[in-house]
Motif scaffolding. Structure first.
Motif, PDB file in Angstrom:
ATOM      1  N   ALA A  68       0.867  -1.188   0.000  1.00 33.22           N
ATOM      2  CA  ALA A  68       0.000   0.000   0.000  1.00 33.22           C
ATOM      3  C   ALA A  68       0.908   1.244   0.000  1.00 33.22           C
ATOM      4  O   ALA A  68       1.931   1.257  -0.673  1.00 33.22           O
ATOM      5  CB  ALA A  68      -0.963  -0.044   1.172  1.00 33.22           C
ATOM      6  N   SER A  69       0.568   2.252   0.788  1.00 34.08           N
ATOM      7  CA  SER A  69       1.301   3.520   0.686  1.00 34.08           C
ATOM      8  C   SER A  69       2.685   3.511   1.319  1.00 34.08           C
ATOM      9  O   SER A  69       3.408   4.507   1.210  1.00 34.08           O
ATOM     10  CB  SER A  69       0.473   4.659   1.287  1.00 34.08           C
ATOM     11  N   THR A  70       3.085   2.410   1.961  1.00 34.70           N
ATOM     12  CA  THR A  70       4.483   2.360   2.408  1.00 34.70           C
ATOM     13  C   THR A  70       5.432   2.290   1.212  1.00 34.70           C
ATOM     14  O   THR A  70       6.631   2.512   1.368  1.00 34.70           O
ATOM     15  CB  THR A  70       4.741   1.174   3.350  1.00 34.70           C
ATOM     16  N   LEU A  71       4.896   2.034   0.015  1.00 39.57           N
ATOM     17  CA  LEU A  71       5.730   2.101  -1.189  1.00 39.57           C
ATOM     18  C   LEU A  71       6.237   3.519  -1.426  1.00 39.57           C
ATOM     19  O   LEU A  71       7.271   3.726  -2.071  1.00 39.57           O
ATOM     20  CB  LEU A  71       4.939   1.613  -2.408  1.00 39.57           C
ATOM     21  N   LYS A  72       5.537   4.512  -0.890  1.00 34.81           N
ATOM     22  CA  LYS A  72       5.983   5.906  -1.017  1.00 34.81           C
ATOM     23  C   LYS A  72       7.334   6.136  -0.338  1.00 34.81           C
ATOM     24  O   LYS A  72       8.007   7.138  -0.614  1.00 34.81           O
ATOM     25  CB  LYS A  72       4.938   6.865  -0.445  1.00 34.81           C
ATOM     26  N   LEU A  73       7.727   5.243   0.550  1.00 35.85           N
ATOM     27  CA  LEU A  73       9.046   5.358   1.168  1.00 35.85           C
ATOM     28  C   LEU A  73      10.151   5.259   0.125  1.00 35.85           C
ATOM     29  O   LEU A  73      11.166   5.957   0.197  1.00 35.85           O
ATOM     30  CB  LEU A  73       9.223   4.273   2.235  1.00 35.85           C
ATOM     31  N   LEU A  74       9.961   4.380  -0.854  1.00 42.68           N
ATOM     32  CA  LEU A  74      10.931   4.266  -1.949  1.00 42.68           C
ATOM     33  C   LEU A  74      10.808   5.449  -2.902  1.00 42.68           C
ATOM     34  O   LEU A  74      11.818   6.057  -3.291  1.00 42.68           O
ATOM     35  CB  LEU A  74      10.720   2.962  -2.713  1.00 42.68           C
ATOM     36  N   THR A  75       9.586   5.800  -3.285  1.00 44.77           N
ATOM     37  CA  THR A  75       9.364   6.919  -4.200  1.00 44.77           C
ATOM     38  C   THR A  75       9.933   8.209  -3.627  1.00 44.77           C
ATOM     39  O   THR A  75      10.598   8.979  -4.330  1.00 44.77           O
ATOM     40  CB  THR A  75       7.858   7.090  -4.480  1.00 44.77           C
ATOM     41  N   GLY A  76       9.684   8.439  -2.346  1.00 40.69           N
ATOM     42  CA  GLY A  76      10.177   9.658  -1.711  1.00 40.69           C
ATOM     43  C   GLY A  76      11.689   9.722  -1.660  1.00 40.69           C
ATOM     44  O   GLY A  76      12.292  10.764  -1.925  1.00 40.69           O
ATOM     45  N   THR A 360       8.135  -5.990  -6.588  1.00 40.03           N
ATOM     46  CA  THR A 360       7.228  -5.980  -7.727  1.00 40.03           C
ATOM     47  C   THR A 360       6.298  -4.787  -7.565  1.00 40.03           C
ATOM     48  O   THR A 360       5.563  -4.711  -6.571  1.00 40.03           O
ATOM     49  CB  THR A 360       6.382  -7.272  -7.784  1.00 40.03           C
ATOM     50  N   PHE A 361       6.360  -3.851  -8.493  1.00 32.24           N
ATOM     51  CA  PHE A 361       5.475  -2.691  -8.359  1.00 32.24           C
ATOM     52  C   PHE A 361       5.237  -2.046  -9.717  1.00 32.24           C
ATOM     53  O   PHE A 361       6.086  -2.107 -10.606  1.00 32.24           O
ATOM     54  CB  PHE A 361       6.017  -1.673  -7.357  1.00 32.24           C
ATOM     55  N   GLU A 362       4.059  -1.434  -9.863  1.00 34.70           N
ATOM     56  CA  GLU A 362       3.684  -0.798 -11.117  1.00 34.70           C
ATOM     57  C   GLU A 362       3.250   0.650 -10.940  1.00 34.70           C
ATOM     58  O   GLU A 362       2.732   1.264 -11.864  1.00 34.70           O
ATOM     59  CB  GLU A 362       2.576  -1.602 -11.800  1.00 34.70           C
ATOM     60  N   ASP A 363       3.479   1.198  -9.763  1.00 30.85           N
ATOM     61  CA  ASP A 363       3.236   2.618  -9.518  1.00 30.85           C
ATOM     62  C   ASP A 363       4.153   3.067  -8.390  1.00 30.85           C
ATOM     63  O   ASP A 363       4.904   2.270  -7.828  1.00 30.85           O
ATOM     64  CB  ASP A 363       1.762   2.895  -9.189  1.00 30.85           C
ATOM     65  N   GLY A 364       4.100   4.338  -8.062  1.00 30.96           N
ATOM     66  CA  GLY A 364       4.920   4.860  -6.974  1.00 30.96           C
ATOM     67  C   GLY A 364       4.128   5.238  -5.752  1.00 30.96           C
ATOM     68  O   GLY A 364       4.687   5.646  -4.731  1.00 30.96           O
ATOM     69  N   SER A 365       2.791   5.105  -5.830  1.00 28.32           N
ATOM     70  CA  SER A 365       1.927   5.503  -4.720  1.00 28.32           C
ATOM     71  C   SER A 365       1.555   4.337  -3.820  1.00 28.32           C
ATOM     72  O   SER A 365       1.248   4.523  -2.644  1.00 28.32           O
ATOM     73  CB  SER A 365       0.640   6.129  -5.262  1.00 28.32           C
ATOM     74  N   GLY A 366       1.533   3.121  -4.388  1.00 23.73           N
ATOM     75  CA  GLY A 366       1.125   1.952  -3.635  1.00 23.73           C
ATOM     76  C   GLY A 366      -0.337   1.584  -3.813  1.00 23.73           C
ATOM     77  O   GLY A 366      -0.831   0.686  -3.136  1.00 23.73           O
ATOM     78  N   ILE A 367      -1.042   2.253  -4.729  1.00 24.84           N
ATOM     79  CA  ILE A 367      -2.479   2.023  -4.866  1.00 24.84           C
ATOM     80  C   ILE A 367      -2.795   0.681  -5.511  1.00 24.84           C
ATOM     81  O   ILE A 367      -3.881   0.130  -5.318  1.00 24.84           O
ATOM     82  CB  ILE A 367      -3.131   3.178  -5.662  1.00 24.84           C
ATOM     83  N   SER A 368      -1.878   0.109  -6.247  1.00 27.81           N
ATOM     84  CA  SER A 368      -2.142  -1.144  -6.951  1.00 27.81           C
ATOM     85  C   SER A 368      -2.041  -2.346  -6.016  1.00 27.81           C
ATOM     86  O   SER A 368      -1.112  -2.451  -5.211  1.00 27.81           O
ATOM     87  CB  SER A 368      -1.163  -1.330  -8.109  1.00 27.81           C
TER      88      SER A 368
END
Length: 478
Positions: A68-76, A360-368
């Motif tokens: 979920a939105s903890t993926l924003k840790l990488l994006t940020g 494995t990810f397809e966005d930077g927000s974690g919504i997928s």
């Protein structure tokens, strides 16, 4: 095999399942508490020493789960590191043709760079700049130049039923935010109940932006329930307002726009009208490239990344995440689409020491729901980012548990509020249907700081309380 050697080997094998923070606590087994709170399946935990990076405890630690939105840790981390804290977006205004007796016999062009913080006040400033050129009427068209970004305005994981909601907004190189939460690609619809039996009054922030508004709502007794819903009809520019609003009451909801570039240019036209400008009947709104002979009028410079980052992380802003990913693609590889930006995220993770084959990810927000990463990989990220130059900005942007200030506590402002846990958790939250996650830093009563990640999924009810029980245990026992 000797009994002593067998015992030693068993201890080594079992180590990941038992918490060993220090000899004084070696008898304390955190596994029982985690099993009781989170269950044996559909959950994972990783805890690291913040100084050495050593994994002190793991429970399903290498099992990939939805971040979920903890993926924003990488994006940020990638955004701050690769673009820099002082990076700014620019939006510029141009005209072509000639001005005669106050009439611009030509076109107006607005060029965007993806600024997620662009607001209506900046469009009013553009209108003022045109007035200062002596323009009172436009005999031509208005164009939006969005070429900095390409590809779909939506990330792959956004499903049809979410597309109207603010957290699933479309993004483009020219996009407007209605307020300082910077939910780019949305508008605010305010509905106020007036006379019972009649339609309520409706207003919009920043403006109607060229959207078609259909009001099916009505005003009811002041003692009735507020059942107002605001939604955008799928893949159209129709905003539908339904339900009942009590007399004397008002409510507001966010809804996504259908075409951020075109809607932003509509808002510019409305700003120009507000400043007294008129247009010929044939004046149109469209996309268009700025001609080489165009005349520069004005530019707007955004906040720095450092200044806008607390909104991104503390409020878990999906629009900003999507824009940052495309910006990384544009700045690093000259291709401003989501996939190129994702490739930049992968390369960044590799350079700081992460094994990106586990992500494995397809966005930077974690919504997928297709995004997957393990708890151990998230804590590894949080360990390695401490070495980046902008770490202080990164850390300060994370929500702080129990701090009631909205842009300090963020998504953790109503959690960890009691005296024993308050201000000890600095972490990023994550939530999807059936999913709750939390990853960050926790300061225990011993004074030691730990890096942690807790991930749950496939739940019929939110697991926030269970996650907080585990983190509170870390605080109070270690």
């Amino acid at each position: 095999m000797k009994k002593g050697l067998m015992t030693l080997l068993l201890m080594i094998i079992m180590f990941p399942l038992v918490w060993h923070p220090s000899p004084a606590h070696a008898s304390v087994n955190i596994s029982d508490m985690i099993m009781t709170s989170l269950g044996a399946t559909n959950a994972g935990v990783s805890i690291r020493d913040s100084e050495t990076g050593q994994i002190l405890y793991q429970f399903n630690g290498n099992t990939p789960r939805k971040p979920a939105s903890t993926l924003k840790l990488l994006t940020g981390a990638a955004t701050l590191s690769l673009l820099g804290e002082q990076y700014r977006y620019h939006t510029s205004l141009y005209i072509d043709g000639s001005i005669s007796k106050g009439t611009l016999n030509g076109n107006v062009y607005m060029k965007g760079s993806g600024d997620p913080t662009l607001q209506y006040t900046q469009l009013l400033a553009f209108a003022d700049a045109l007035k200062n050129k002596g323009i009172t009427k436009v005999n031509g068209n208005l164009y939006g130049d969005e070429r900095i970004f390409s590809g779909s305005p939506l990330t792959p994981g956004i499903v049809a039923e979410d597309e109207s909601d603010y957290y699933a907004a479309r993004t483009s190189g020219l996009v407007l935010s209605p307020d300082n939460d910077f939910d780019a690609g949305t508008m605010i619809v305010r509905v106020a109940g007036e006379k019972v039996g009649q339609k309520p009054s409706v207003s919009f922030i920043p403006s109607t932006m060229g959207m078609t508004i259909i009001t099916n709502a009505k005003t009811v007794s002041s003692k009735s329930m507020n059942t107002i819903t605001v939604s955008r009809k799928y893949r159209t520019s129709e905003v539908i307002i339904s339900g009942n609003i009590p007399a004397g009451k008002w409510t507001q909801q966010w809804v996504t726009v259908n075409d951020p570039t075109i809607n932003t240019v509509y808002a510019l036209k409305e700003a120009m009208k507000t400043q007294g400008m008129t247009f010929v009947e044939t004046s149109a709104i469209d996309r268009g490239e700025i001609p080489e002979n165009a005349t520069f009028i004005a530019t707007h410079e955004s906040q720095t990344l450092k200044e806008m980052f607390p909104v991104f992380m503390k409020l878990s802003n999906n629009s900003m995440a999507d824009i940052f990913v495309k910006t990384l693609g544009a700045e690093v590889h000259g291709v401003g689409d989501t996939q190129t930006g994702i490739n930049v995220l992968r390369d960044f993770g590799q350079t700081i020491g992460l094994d990106m084959s586990n992500w494995t990810f397809e966005d930077g927000s974690g919504i997928s729901h297709n995004n997957k990463v393990s708890p151990n990989d998230l804590t590894a990220l949080l360990y390695h980012v401490r070495d980046m130059e902008a770490y202080h900005t990164y850390y300060q942007a994370l929500p702080v548990g129990g701090n009631k200030e909205r842009l300090t506590g963020g998504s953790l402002r109503d959690r960890y509020t009691n005296a024993s846990t308050k201000l000890r958790v600095v972490a990023k939250t994550g939530a999807l249907t059936g999913v709750n996650t939390l990853a960050g830093y926790v300061k225990a009563k011993s004074g030691k700081t730990y890096i942690f990640s807790i991930m749950t999924e496939n739940r019929s009810a939110p697991a926030i309380d269970e996650i907080d029980t585990v983190v509170s245990h870390l605080i109070n026992k270690y």
